[in-house]
Scaffold this motif. Sequence first.
Motif, mmCIF file in Angstrom:
data_model
loop_
_atom_site.group_PDB
_atom_site.id
_atom_site.type_symbol
_atom_site.label_atom_id
_atom_site.label_comp_id
_atom_site.label_asym_id
_atom_site.label_seq_id
_atom_site.Cartn_x
_atom_site.Cartn_y
_atom_site.Cartn_z
ATOM 1 N N ILE A 49 46.303 36.535 47.534
ATOM 2 C CA ILE A 49 46.128 36.189 49.246
ATOM 3 C C ILE A 49 47.112 35.805 50.347
ATOM 4 O O ILE A 49 47.629 35.812 51.196
ATOM 5 C CB ILE A 49 44.651 36.640 50.038
ATOM 6 C CG1 ILE A 49 44.065 38.158 48.936
ATOM 7 C CG2 ILE A 49 44.611 36.763 51.151
ATOM 8 C CD1 ILE A 49 43.236 38.280 49.305
ATOM 9 N N LEU A 58 51.915 41.871 48.073
ATOM 10 C CA LEU A 58 49.976 41.047 47.520
ATOM 11 C C LEU A 58 49.893 42.415 45.670
ATOM 12 O O LEU A 58 50.677 43.224 45.622
ATOM 13 C CB LEU A 58 49.060 41.556 47.885
ATOM 14 C CG LEU A 58 47.749 41.086 47.927
ATOM 15 C CD1 LEU A 58 47.792 39.646 46.915
ATOM 16 C CD2 LEU A 58 46.672 42.168 48.790
ATOM 17 N N VAL A 72 42.315 42.574 51.605
ATOM 18 C CA VAL A 72 42.832 42.704 50.852
ATOM 19 C C VAL A 72 43.391 43.781 52.880
ATOM 20 O O VAL A 72 44.979 43.884 53.318
ATOM 21 C CB VAL A 72 43.484 44.224 50.494
ATOM 22 C CG1 VAL A 72 44.958 44.758 50.316
ATOM 23 C CG2 VAL A 72 43.266 43.458 48.811
ATOM 24 N N LEU A 81 51.790 46.419 47.687
ATOM 25 C CA LEU A 81 50.890 45.892 47.253
ATOM 26 C C LEU A 81 51.017 46.981 46.009
ATOM 27 O O LEU A 81 50.634 47.925 45.289
ATOM 28 C CB LEU A 81 49.561 46.468 48.557
ATOM 29 C CG LEU A 81 48.386 46.877 47.456
ATOM 30 C CD1 LEU A 81 47.636 45.437 47.489
ATOM 31 C CD2 LEU A 81 47.410 47.704 48.808
#
Length: 302
Positions: A49, A58, A72, A81
């Motif tokens: 993170i 991420l 998140v 992501l």
Amino acid sequence: INASYPWLLALAHHGRTTMAMPSVSRRPVVARSLSEAGAPLRPDIRVKIGIAEGSGKLDLSDCDLEAVPDEVFELTDLVELSLAGNNLTALPEGIGRLALLEKLQLSGNRLVHLPDSLCDLESLEGLWLHGNLLESLPTDIGSLSNLKQMAIAGNRLAGLPDSIGLLTSLVELVAAGNMLERLPKSIGTLSACRILDLHGNRLTGVPETIALMESLEELWLHGNPTLKSLPFGLGQCASLRKLSAADCGLEGPSAVPPELGRLEELVDLSLYGNRLTNVPVELLRAGRLKKLWLEGNPLETE
């Protein structure tokens, strides 16, 4: 790859998605040591993170997660992501807060449904959901107006929402290995779609509106044993290069439209494993057709 899972073959054919994007300047976000739910944030997750705060990307794939950490959804500048290969059974509504997200990888989890807030991600260009347990897609999936790639193979989908036709930027739709029995007529308005993979379903027909898919280059229908016949509208898909309708239970004199033989771009046509006793003579005279697969049909000879 195990041939018993045809949707895996489809994904292998189309290649693995990468998460490469240009570096973008981000506002700093402080990752806390505890999630909002009170569960300790694992050190490895905290590090990932922290990296994402600066990169906008991420990657939490294969992290053995059973829930998405609340932190998140604080990374509102995220562009990419990945939550692939975890044990997620639900995706929180908080996903809708990631308004800048362009790529979302959720494959290989245990998701049964998706939150409505997913449809708020108007910047999304790639959505990978293959290998879950999804029984339906959100009704407003068509709101993802910038979506270019969507992989929903290997789920339990029995149908697609009508709004899917609003995805006019969609270039590739892979929906193999589901339980689809029908397609909405709106499928024809996917004017930018070049690859449509529907193999390994339970389709009983393809709507004639497919004729409107002017950019369609590849159509994969094999392994739909109840299909019985191909739509005449396929003969109007002028960009079509590859068509696979093997093992589709095709039979009868009108099962294969003769108009296919007039498609100037068609080079590969698979019709093997059906119950055809003859094929349109137009196919045999098609000038650019390089491969015509007819094995396993009870063809009559004159």
